[in-house]
Scaffold this motif. Structure first.
Motif, PDB file in Angstrom:
ATOM      1  N   LYS A  38       0.466  -1.176   0.310  1.00 30.46           N
ATOM      2  CA  LYS A  38      -0.346   0.092  -0.528  1.00 30.46           C
ATOM      3  C   LYS A  38       1.135   0.977   0.039  1.00 30.46           C
ATOM      4  O   LYS A  38       0.718   2.115  -0.663  1.00 30.46           O
ATOM      5  CB  LYS A  38      -1.413  -0.195   1.513  1.00 30.46           C
ATOM      6  N   VAL A  39       1.774   0.759   1.039  1.00 31.00           N
ATOM      7  CA  VAL A  39       2.940   1.954   0.954  1.00 31.00           C
ATOM      8  C   VAL A  39       3.485   2.604  -0.078  1.00 31.00           C
ATOM      9  O   VAL A  39       3.527   3.636  -0.873  1.00 31.00           O
ATOM     10  CB  VAL A  39       3.592   2.315   2.346  1.00 31.00           C
ATOM     11  N   ILE A  40       3.952   1.794  -1.288  1.00 29.91           N
ATOM     12  CA  ILE A  40       4.506   1.279  -2.337  1.00 29.91           C
ATOM     13  C   ILE A  40       3.746   1.979  -3.648  1.00 29.91           C
ATOM     14  O   ILE A  40       3.451   2.800  -4.292  1.00 29.91           O
ATOM     15  CB  ILE A  40       5.074   0.587  -2.729  1.00 29.91           C
ATOM     16  N   LYS A  52       6.818  -3.819  -7.882  1.00 32.45           N
ATOM     17  CA  LYS A  52       5.799  -4.005  -6.692  1.00 32.45           C
ATOM     18  C   LYS A  52       5.748  -4.730  -5.663  1.00 32.45           C
ATOM     19  O   LYS A  52       6.313  -4.477  -4.378  1.00 32.45           O
ATOM     20  CB  LYS A  52       4.634  -2.843  -7.453  1.00 32.45           C
ATOM     21  N   GLU A  53       5.608  -5.915  -6.454  1.00 35.67           N
ATOM     22  CA  GLU A  53       4.917  -7.573  -5.145  1.00 35.67           C
ATOM     23  C   GLU A  53       6.128  -8.055  -4.549  1.00 35.67           C
ATOM     24  O   GLU A  53       6.373  -7.810  -3.052  1.00 35.67           O
ATOM     25  CB  GLU A  53       4.597  -7.420  -5.752  1.00 35.67           C
ATOM     26  N   ALA A  85      18.109   2.518  -0.975  1.00 37.04           N
ATOM     27  CA  ALA A  85      17.218   2.975  -2.305  1.00 37.04           C
ATOM     28  C   ALA A  85      17.970   4.728  -2.222  1.00 37.04           C
ATOM     29  O   ALA A  85      18.861   4.306  -4.138  1.00 37.04           O
ATOM     30  CB  ALA A  85      16.131   2.556  -2.082  1.00 37.04           C
ATOM     31  N   ARG A  86      18.495   5.174  -1.653  1.00 34.06           N
ATOM     32  CA  ARG A  86      18.723   6.215  -1.803  1.00 34.06           C
ATOM     33  C   ARG A  86      20.082   6.112  -2.538  1.00 34.06           C
ATOM     34  O   ARG A  86      20.473   7.295  -3.288  1.00 34.06           O
ATOM     35  CB  ARG A  86      18.658   7.117  -0.229  1.00 34.06           C
ATOM     36  N   VAL A 140      16.620  -3.673  -1.143  1.00 33.53           N
ATOM     37  CA  VAL A 140      15.484  -3.540  -2.676  1.00 33.53           C
ATOM     38  C   VAL A 140      16.471  -2.212  -3.932  1.00 33.53           C
ATOM     39  O   VAL A 140      17.297  -1.184  -2.391  1.00 33.53           O
ATOM     40  CB  VAL A 140      14.574  -3.565  -2.398  1.00 33.53           C
ATOM     41  N   LYS A 141      16.464  -2.363  -4.495  1.00 33.57           N
ATOM     42  CA  LYS A 141      17.144  -1.497  -5.083  1.00 33.57           C
ATOM     43  C   LYS A 141      16.794  -0.324  -5.523  1.00 33.57           C
ATOM     44  O   LYS A 141      16.628   1.015  -5.494  1.00 33.57           O
ATOM     45  CB  LYS A 141      17.123  -2.133  -7.138  1.00 33.57           C
ATOM     46  N   GLU A 142      15.047  -0.445  -5.252  1.00 32.07           N
ATOM     47  CA  GLU A 142      13.922   1.095  -5.634  1.00 32.07           C
ATOM     48  C   GLU A 142      13.147   0.810  -4.623  1.00 32.07           C
ATOM     49  O   GLU A 142      12.302  -0.210  -4.360  1.00 32.07           O
ATOM     50  CB  GLU A 142      13.291   1.528  -7.245  1.00 32.07           C
ATOM     51  N   MET A 143      12.722   1.832  -4.115  1.00 24.30           N
ATOM     52  CA  MET A 143      11.448   1.545  -2.894  1.00 24.30           C
ATOM     53  C   MET A 143      10.142   2.534  -3.798  1.00 24.30           C
ATOM     54  O   MET A 143      10.534   3.790  -3.792  1.00 24.30           O
ATOM     55  CB  MET A 143      12.127   1.948  -1.702  1.00 24.30           C
TER      56      MET A 143
END
Ligand code: ARG
Length: 560
Positions: A393-395, A405-406, A453-454, A557-560
Motif C-alpha cells: 500500500k505504501v509503495i 512492486k510485489e 535505495a537513496r 531493494v534497488k528502489e522503493m
C-alpha cells in the motif's frame, strides 16, 4: 584502519592487553575535543593512581604521528585527535576493496559453533513466540560465519512427548487425513485445542493419549504413520516461513532423533554415581548447586526433555567437536539449561564450559500471554502477510510506477518483521503490537531500506572519477566516515555478546548519519574532486548497510 587497536598498541599499557585497551577506547559524543578517547577511571584501580595522573603520564609517553596527530588530557580522559582525511581515505579504500566482505574476518579460524535455534514443536502453529529464536539464531549463524567460524545450525524439533498421543486421539475422533492435508496446521491446532476442551469434561481422554504415545514409542506402525504425517505437514508449512525469512538449517535432528541415544547417557550417569532414585524416578541431585534436581527418568522409565538434551549435547560434541554450542531459547528455560550444563560438568565433560544458553525475552499479547492450548496465538504467517500488504500500500501511494512492486513489498514487509524482532536488546520482554510492526516511520527497517535505495539512485545519477583526494571534511561527512569505520568492531561485539540488535542499532545510526549528510552536502556539485569523494562515500554507505542487513537475514531493494 582499526584506529582503536592502533592507538591501543601505541599506548602500550603493561597491565592490559591491546585488545582490552582497544575495547575501552570510546568515540566521544562531542568530537570537538577528540575523535577517540580513553577513559582512565577503570585504570585507576589497577594502576593505583588518580585517573588524571594516569592520563597525564600516558600522554607524556604517547608519540603522535601522521595518523594520530594530537593527544590531550581532559579530566580523566585521554583524548586523541586523528587526521580525519587520512582516516577517511583508509576507510573508503578498505570498503571498496572488501565490498560484500567488509567487516568479515578469519577470526574464528574455522572453529565450529553449533547454534540450536528456532527448534519448533511439531503440529503446533508457528506463532510470533518463535520469531525471536528464529531470527536471533539465524543472525548469529550468519554473524559467526562472517567471522570465519564453521557454523552448524540445528533445528532441535520438538517431535516427542505425550502431546502426540493427544493429537492421535483427537485426529481419530474429530478429523481425517483429507482435512488435515487440506487445512494443515490450522486443522491440527483446531483438534489440539478441542482435545483440551474435551479432556476437561472427560479425563479418560488423557489416559488414552498416554496409551497412544506409548504406542508411538513401541514402534506401532499406525501410530507412527500418523505421527509422521503430522511431522511432514508441519515441516512443509514452516519451510515456507523459513524461506521468507532467509533461514536455513544444517540439521533437523529433533528430540525423537535421540530415542536410541539416551540409554548410553543414562548408563554413564549411573556408572558415575550421579543418579539417585526418588519416588521411583531417577534424578541427578543438584542441591549442592542450589538447584532443584534434574529429572532423568520418570518412575515408569520414560525419558524427559532434559534426558534428550543431555544425549543431544554428547552427540553434538562427538559429531561436530564444537568450540561452542549455543542454545537460542527464551529465558523461561534458564533453569533447564543451567541444570543440563551442570549435569554435563558433573559427568566430567571438559566441554561443559563451552555450552551457552543465549537467553531472550518473552513475547506476550496485549491481551495477556499466548497459549497454544487455548488457541490464543498470533500466527507469524499472518504478521508477515499483513506487513507485506502494508508495504504494498505504501509503495502504491508513494511510488506507483515502481517496476517490481510485489517483490519489493515482500522484501520490505518481511524485512520489517525481522528487523522489528531484532531491534531491542534480546533479553527484553516484548508485548506484541501490530501497530508497532506495521509502523514504517522512525527507526525501522523501511527507513534503512529506503536509505539504501537513496544511495542507489545517487550512484545511478551522479558521475564520478575513480581517483580523488579526500577534501577537508565537514562534520556531517566525518560522522558518516566514523560510523562506517565502526562496522567491523560492531560485528565482533554482536558475536561476543550474542546480540544481533547491535547490528540493527548500527544500521539505524549509519542511515541517520547518511541522511544528515545527504541534506547538508550537495553530492552533484561542480567540483569534480569533491563530487567523486562524496559519491564514493555514498557507495561505501550502501556497502556497509547492505552487509549489516545481510547479516540480519534482510534483503535490500534497488528502489522503493
Ligand atoms: N522446542 C522447545 C520449545 O519450543 C525448544 C527447544 C530448544 N532446544 C533445546 N535443545 N532444548 O520450547
Amino acid at each position: 584502519m582499526d584506529y582503536k587497536s592502533y592507538i591501543a598498541q601505541k599506548l602500550d599499557i603493561k597491565e592490559l592487553s591491546v585488545k582490552e585497551i582497544a575495547e575501552s577506547i570510546e568515540i566521544p559524543p562531542d568530537t570537538s575535543l577528540g575523535d577517540f578517547a580513553l577513559p582512565c577511571f577503570p585504570l585507576s584501580k589497577i594502576m593505583r593512581q588518580s585517573p588524571v595522573k594516569i592520563a597525564e603520564s600516558l600522554k607524556e609517553k604517547f608519540v603522535t604521528d601522521d595518523k594520530v596527530v594530537k593527544c590531550s588530557v581532559v579530566g580523566g580522559y585521554l583524548n586523541f585527535t586523528i587526521d580525519r582525511e587520512k582516516y577517511a581515505d583508509d576507510v573508503l579504500r578498505e570498503i571498496k576493496k572488501d565490498g560484500a566482505l567488509y567487516g568479515a574476518s578469519s577470526f574464528g579460524n574455522g572453529k565450529t559453533i553449533c547454534v540450536d535455534y528456532s527448534s519448533i514443536n511439531i503440529a503446533k502453529p508457528f506463532h510470533i513466540g518463535h520469531l525471536s529464536t528464529t531470527v536471533i539464531g539465524s543472525a548469529l549463524c550468519k554473524i559467526f560465519a562472517f567471522l570465519g567460524y564453521k557454523v552448524v545450525g540445528i533445528n532441535h524439533l520438538g517431535d516427542y512427548g505425550t502431546q502426540f498421543g493427544k493429537l492421535i486421539v483427537a485426529f481419530k475422533k474429530w478429523s481425517d487425513e483429507e482435512t488435515v492435508r487440506r487445512d494443515k496446521l490450522e486443522e491440527l491446532s483446531r483438534i489440539y485445542v478441542k482435545f483440551h476442551e474435551e479432556a476437561k469434561k472427560d479425563p479418560s481422554l488423557e489416559d488414552e493419549a498416554r496409551r497412544y504415545f506409548a504406542l508411538i514409542e513401541k514402534g506401532d506402525e499406525e501410530s507412527n504413520r500418523l505421527f509422521g504425517l503430522f511431522k511432514e505437514i508441519t515441516l512443509a508449512e514452516v519451510d515456507k516461513i523459513y524461506k521468507l525469512l532467509n533461514v536455513t538449517f544444517d540439521s533437523y535432528a529433533g528430540e525423537s532423533f535421540y530415542n536410541d541415544k539416551m540409554d548410553a547417557v543414562v548408563e554413564e550417569l549411573r556408572e558415575k554415581g550421579l543418579i539417585t532414585v526418588s519416588d521411583g524416578a531417577s534424578i541427578v541431585d543438584l542441591k549442592d548447586y542450589d538447584m532443584p534436581p534434574c529429572l532423568i527418568l520418570k518412575s515408569d522409565g520414560s525419558s524427559l526433555y532434559a534426558t534428550r538434551d543431555l544425549a543431544a549435547a554428547v552427540y553434538r560434541h562427538n559429531t561436530y567437536d564444537f568450540y561452542k554450542c549455543l542454545y537460542v531459547v527464551a529465558y523461561q528455560q534458564d533453569l533447564h539449561f543451567k541444570q543440563v550444563f551442570k549435569v554435563l560438568e558433573l559427568m566430567g565433560k571438559p566441554w561443559a564450559k563451552d555450552m551457552v544458553h543465549v537467553s531472550y525475552g518473552m513475547v506476550s499479547l496485549e491481551s495477556g500471554s499466548m497459549s497454544t492450548r487455548e488457541g490464543k496465538v498470533v500466527l507469524l504467517k499472518d504478521v508477515i502477510d499483513r506487513t507485506v500488504e502494508k508495504a504494498y500500500k505504501v509503495i502504491e501511494e508513494k511510488n506507483p510506477d515502481l517496476k517490481d512492486k510485489e517483490e519489493t513489498a515482500r522484501a520490505v514487509g518481511t524485512g520489517a518483521v525481522i528487523f522489528g524482532a531484532l531491534s531491542n536488546n534480546k533479553i527484553k520482554d516484548i508485548v506484541f503490537s501490530y501497530d508497532r510492526v506495521l509502523s514504517f516511520e522512525g527507526e525501522t527497517c523501511p527507513y534503512v531500506l529506503y536509505t539504501v535505495a537513496r544511495c542507489n539512485s545517487v550512484l545511478d545519477k551522479v558521475s564520478a572519477k575513480k581517483e580523488f583526494t579526500v577534501p577537508a571534511l565537514t562534520d556531517s561527512e566525518y560522522a558518516v566516515i566514523s560510523a562506517l569505520g565502526r562496522f567491523p568492531e560492531t560485528v565482533v561485539s554482536a558475536a561476543e555478546k550474542y546480540e544481533p540488535s547491535l547490528i540493527t542499532r548500527y544500521a539505524i545510526d549509519l542511515a541517520k548519519a547518511f541522511n544528515k549528510f545527504y541534506i547538508d552536502c550537495k553530492i552533484a556539485t561542480e567540483d569534480e574532486n569533491l563530487r567523486s569523494f562524496r559519491v564514493e562515500l555514498v557507495s561505501a554507505v550502501k556497502t556497509a548497510l547492505t552487509n549489516a542487513l545481510t547479516l540480519l537475514g534482510i534483503k535490500t531493494v534497488k528502489e522503493m
